[in-house]
Design a protein around this motif. Structure first.
Motif, mmCIF file in Angstrom:
data_model
loop_
_atom_site.group_PDB
_atom_site.id
_atom_site.type_symbol
_atom_site.label_atom_id
_atom_site.label_comp_id
_atom_site.label_asym_id
_atom_site.label_seq_id
_atom_site.Cartn_x
_atom_site.Cartn_y
_atom_site.Cartn_z
ATOM 1 N N ALA A 1 4.050 30.639 62.293
ATOM 2 C CA ALA A 1 5.302 31.286 62.663
ATOM 3 C C ALA A 1 5.740 30.783 64.026
ATOM 4 C CB ALA A 1 5.129 32.803 62.702
ATOM 5 N N GLU A 2 7.035 30.696 64.224
ATOM 6 C CA GLU A 2 7.564 30.255 65.513
ATOM 7 C C GLU A 2 8.964 30.805 65.700
ATOM 8 O OE1 GLU A 2 8.001 26.198 68.156
ATOM 9 O OE2 GLU A 2 7.894 26.003 65.988
ATOM 10 N N CYS A 3 9.291 31.121 66.932
ATOM 11 C CA CYS A 3 10.647 31.526 67.303
ATOM 12 C C CYS A 3 11.161 30.511 68.310
ATOM 13 C CB CYS A 3 10.665 32.927 67.909
ATOM 14 S SG CYS A 3 10.203 34.214 66.741
ATOM 15 N N GLU A 4 12.335 29.995 68.086
ATOM 16 C CA GLU A 4 12.882 28.991 68.990
ATOM 17 C C GLU A 4 13.273 29.585 70.335
ATOM 18 O OE1 GLU A 4 15.871 26.584 67.143
ATOM 19 O OE2 GLU A 4 14.610 26.190 65.411
ATOM 20 N N LYS A 5 13.691 30.855 70.342
ATOM 21 C CA LYS A 5 14.090 31.516 71.588
ATOM 22 C C LYS A 5 13.325 32.831 71.721
ATOM 23 C CE LYS A 5 18.671 29.616 71.122
ATOM 24 N NZ LYS A 5 20.015 29.900 70.650
ATOM 25 N N SER A 6 12.504 32.942 72.741
ATOM 26 C CA SER A 6 11.740 34.190 72.901
ATOM 27 C C SER A 6 12.583 35.287 73.534
ATOM 28 C CB SER A 6 10.470 33.962 73.721
ATOM 29 O OG SER A 6 10.774 33.852 75.091
ATOM 30 N N ASN A 7 13.580 34.929 74.340
ATOM 31 C CA ASN A 7 14.471 35.912 74.973
ATOM 32 C C ASN A 7 13.723 36.991 75.742
ATOM 33 O OD1 ASN A 7 16.773 34.631 73.828
ATOM 34 N ND2 ASN A 7 16.424 35.715 71.927
ATOM 35 N N GLY A 8 12.564 36.667 76.255
ATOM 36 C CA GLY A 8 11.769 37.649 76.989
ATOM 37 C C GLY A 8 10.810 38.422 76.102
ATOM 38 N N GLY A 9 10.907 38.261 74.794
ATOM 39 C CA GLY A 9 10.023 38.956 73.865
ATOM 40 C C GLY A 9 8.880 38.054 73.426
ATOM 41 N N SER A 10 8.141 38.481 72.425
ATOM 42 C CA SER A 10 7.024 37.686 71.922
ATOM 43 C C SER A 10 6.876 37.876 70.416
ATOM 44 C CB SER A 10 5.736 38.046 72.659
ATOM 45 O OG SER A 10 5.534 39.428 72.652
ATOM 46 N N TYR A 11 6.041 37.041 69.810
ATOM 47 C CA TYR A 11 5.889 37.028 68.353
ATOM 48 C C TYR A 11 4.499 36.541 67.978
ATOM 49 C CZ TYR A 11 6.817 32.104 69.241
ATOM 50 O OH TYR A 11 6.760 30.833 69.729
ATOM 51 N N LYS A 12 4.131 36.777 66.724
ATOM 52 C CA LYS A 12 2.893 36.217 66.185
ATOM 53 C C LYS A 12 2.956 36.193 64.667
ATOM 54 C CE LYS A 12 0.169 40.451 66.860
ATOM 55 N NZ LYS A 12 -1.107 40.926 67.389
ATOM 56 N N ALA A 13 2.207 35.271 64.083
ATOM 57 C CA ALA A 13 2.142 35.122 62.635
ATOM 58 C C ALA A 13 1.291 36.235 62.032
ATOM 59 C CB ALA A 13 1.539 33.766 62.285
ATOM 60 N N VAL A 14 1.618 36.605 60.798
ATOM 61 C CA VAL A 14 0.842 37.603 60.063
ATOM 62 C C VAL A 14 0.643 37.070 58.646
ATOM 63 C CG1 VAL A 14 0.783 39.961 59.194
ATOM 64 C CG2 VAL A 14 1.873 39.483 61.384
ATOM 65 N N VAL A 15 -0.595 37.088 58.174
ATOM 66 C CA VAL A 15 -0.880 36.627 56.819
ATOM 67 C C VAL A 15 -1.522 37.767 56.028
ATOM 68 C CG1 VAL A 15 -3.162 35.650 57.374
ATOM 69 C CG2 VAL A 15 -1.877 34.748 55.435
ATOM 70 N N ILE A 16 -1.138 37.877 54.772
ATOM 71 C CA ILE A 16 -1.743 38.848 53.863
ATOM 72 C C ILE A 16 -2.571 38.060 52.859
ATOM 73 C CG2 ILE A 16 -1.333 40.657 52.158
ATOM 74 C CD1 ILE A 16 1.317 41.229 53.644
ATOM 75 N N CYS A 17 -3.843 38.382 52.808
ATOM 76 C CA CYS A 17 -4.795 37.668 51.962
ATOM 77 C C CYS A 17 -5.366 38.632 50.923
ATOM 78 C CB CYS A 17 -5.930 37.099 52.807
ATOM 79 S SG CYS A 17 -5.335 36.164 54.234
ATOM 80 N N THR A 18 -5.892 38.068 49.852
ATOM 81 C CA THR A 18 -6.492 38.866 48.781
ATOM 82 C C THR A 18 -7.974 38.519 48.676
ATOM 83 O OG1 THR A 18 -4.395 38.825 47.596
ATOM 84 C CG2 THR A 18 -6.322 39.478 46.337
ATOM 85 N N ARG A 19 -8.803 39.548 48.594
ATOM 86 C CA ARG A 19 -10.251 39.327 48.475
ATOM 87 C C ARG A 19 -10.579 38.835 47.065
ATOM 88 N NH1 ARG A 19 -13.942 42.827 51.902
ATOM 89 N NH2 ARG A 19 -15.225 42.527 50.065
ATOM 90 N N TYR A 20 -11.502 37.888 46.972
ATOM 91 C CA TYR A 20 -11.917 37.366 45.678
ATOM 92 C C TYR A 20 -12.650 38.410 44.838
ATOM 93 C CZ TYR A 20 -10.864 32.532 47.043
ATOM 94 O OH TYR A 20 -10.245 31.382 47.428
ATOM 95 N N ASP A 21 -13.478 39.240 45.482
ATOM 96 C CA ASP A 21 -14.350 40.138 44.732
ATOM 97 C C ASP A 21 -13.637 41.364 44.150
ATOM 98 O OD1 ASP A 21 -13.963 41.326 47.185
ATOM 99 O OD2 ASP A 21 -16.081 41.650 47.608
ATOM 100 N N ASN A 22 -12.708 41.968 44.871
ATOM 101 C CA ASN A 22 -12.068 43.187 44.345
ATOM 102 C C ASN A 22 -10.537 43.160 44.425
ATOM 103 O OD1 ASN A 22 -11.593 43.535 47.046
ATOM 104 N ND2 ASN A 22 -12.854 45.364 47.274
ATOM 105 N N PHE A 23 -9.975 42.027 44.789
ATOM 106 C CA PHE A 23 -8.523 41.819 44.870
ATOM 107 C C PHE A 23 -7.814 42.777 45.840
ATOM 108 C CE2 PHE A 23 -9.858 40.135 40.767
ATOM 109 C CZ PHE A 23 -9.451 38.819 40.930
ATOM 110 N N GLU A 24 -8.573 43.273 46.796
ATOM 111 C CA GLU A 24 -8.001 44.133 47.835
ATOM 112 C C GLU A 24 -7.235 43.255 48.825
ATOM 113 O OE1 GLU A 24 -10.083 46.205 51.556
ATOM 114 O OE2 GLU A 24 -10.703 47.088 49.630
ATOM 115 N N LYS A 25 -6.103 43.771 49.322
ATOM 116 C CA LYS A 25 -5.288 43.038 50.296
ATOM 117 C C LYS A 25 -5.870 43.205 51.698
ATOM 118 C CE LYS A 25 -2.116 41.850 47.342
ATOM 119 N NZ LYS A 25 -2.069 40.539 46.774
ATOM 120 N N VAL A 26 -5.855 42.118 52.465
ATOM 121 C CA VAL A 26 -6.350 42.105 53.841
ATOM 122 C C VAL A 26 -5.242 41.505 54.715
ATOM 123 C CG1 VAL A 26 -8.077 41.158 55.408
ATOM 124 C CG2 VAL A 26 -8.714 41.757 53.070
#
Length: 114
Positions: free
Chosen positions: A55-80
């Motif tokens: 993830a990236e923002c071209e203009k922070s404008n004094g703020g901030s950001y970060k990437a977020v990923v949603i993953c699925t577990r192989y064993d019980n298909f629970e979201k992480v």
């Protein structure tokens, strides 16, 4: 005398409560000529990257950001949900799925101050 007391009482209450005779709104960032300080990041994008997201923002404008990923577990298909600990004000933020999971979806998290 009664009218004078009433007028004085009203005037003293207005002063005590902080009422002033005239008020003017503060100029907006555009009116002030400075549009770079808006607090929230703008022109942001995110997408799948390897077994995670970027993830990236071209203009922070004094703020901030970060990437977020949603993953699925192989064993019980629970979201992480996984995200980096540090917030960014420039550059690319990466978030990867932990071991034992696979990529499901991604996003970006923003905030007004760093």
């Amino acid at each position: 005398m009664q009218k004078l007391r009433g007028a004085l009482l009203a005037a003293s209450m207005m002063v005590a409560l902080g009422f002033q005779g005239t008020a003017a709104a503060a100029p907006t960032a555009t009116e002030a000529g400075d549009v770079s300080i808006m607090d929230w990041p703008t022109d942001c994008y995110y997408g799948k990257f390897s077994d995670g997201t970027q993830a990236e923002c071209e203009k922070s404008n004094g703020g901030s950001y970060k990437a977020v990923v949603i993953c699925t577990r192989y064993d019980n298909f629970e979201k992480v949900v996984h995200e980096p600990q540090l917030w960014r004000t420039s550059g690319i933020s990466y978030a990867f799925c932990p071991m034992g999971t696979f990529y499901s979806s991604s996003g970006i998290k923003t905030r007004a101050s760093s």
